[in-house]
Design an enzyme around this catalytic site. Sequence first.
Site, PDB file in Angstrom:
ATOM      1  CE1 TYR A   1      -3.063  -2.990   0.340  1.00  0.00           C
ATOM      2  CE2 TYR A   1      -3.390  -2.485   2.647  1.00  0.00           C
ATOM      3  CZ  TYR A   1      -3.668  -3.268   1.556  1.00  0.00           C
ATOM      4  OH  TYR A   1      -4.542  -4.313   1.662  1.00  0.00           O
TER       5      TYR A   1
ATOM      6  CG  HIS B   1      -1.288  -8.628  -0.262  1.00  0.00           C
ATOM      7  ND1 HIS B   1      -0.814  -7.340  -0.205  1.00  0.00           N
ATOM      8  CD2 HIS B   1      -2.631  -8.517  -0.359  1.00  0.00           C
ATOM      9  CE1 HIS B   1      -1.827  -6.494  -0.258  1.00  0.00           C
ATOM     10  NE2 HIS B   1      -2.934  -7.177  -0.349  1.00  0.00           N
TER      11      HIS B   1
ATOM     12  N   GLY C   1     -18.368  -2.764   0.109  1.00  0.00           N
ATOM     13  CA  GLY C   1     -18.376  -2.759  -1.353  1.00  0.00           C
ATOM     14  C   GLY C   1     -17.584  -1.604  -1.925  1.00  0.00           C
TER      15      GLY C   1
END
Length: 317
Positions: free
Chosen positions: A54, A122, A204
Amino acid sequence: MEQVELGGLAVSAEGLGCMGMSSVYGAADWDESVAVVRRALDLGVTLIDTADAYGLGHNEVLVGRALAGRRDEAQIATKTGMDFTTGRGRLVVRNDPERIKAAADASLLRLGTDRIDLYYLHRVDPEVPLEESVGALAELVAEGKVRAIGLSEVTGEQLRAAYAVHPIAAVQSEYSLWTRDPETTVADAARELGVGLVAYSPLGRGFLTGTVEAGALAAGDARRRLARFAEDAAAANRSIAQAAARIAEARGATAGQVALAWVAAQAPRLGVPVVPIPGTKRLRWVEENAAALGVRLTDEDLAVLDGLAGQVVGARY
């Protein structure tokens, strides 16, 4: 906030996803992001989720700074295996043991800590036997650098293979009102082995809150490339958020809180601990999200919400 056991690791029943503070969803403010992490701790949200991918490490640095002086209040979950350093936004999955160990040391440095509470692969590297990757994680546990091991986006077969090497505390998968894949891909194995489900994108990617206008997303927002956010699909999918909003109005809640409450309510049905980790970079949303587990849904509410996934237009990616 209530605590949940993930493979012997006690974590808050809801976590905080930090990815958006560094990448994917457009610009974020460092100071507010730090404040969000600290406010989450104040609210009893202690499972703080990040990854070395990230922001190419930026997010781990941010989380480490945010937890300075409060490290013992949190359980840090981070991940390794996604390599975006090859240029042009190309993703390479790399999980050879040497890289895993080096990545763990780098994450510890960026986070400013001596231990990772929950360390995930991951993604599974197709070029490396999963047993070798998990073996490297097991060595990190033996060295005291990692407390518990997790996997992200795996099948039941992969989970069983990994668990044969070392106990797995949690599987992290996308799971929400409009993404139910883990129910058929990994839930049975997780139940058999006593592995928890950590649900990422339980809102979502914000769409289920009813506050995201797909056509107004910023140019740098990765959701613009997702099928469910395309103009026609988004218009059709709006009915899903509207259904959650109608229930929310009757319960004195918001659509987002109903969506999170639904995810948490699936634990008895699936037979595994379920911990949603909604992501946000705004103080107002972390406070709203933290209150979601107080929303009580009726059997009638759950019946309506259970059917929404069948109405989704557009693939997940």
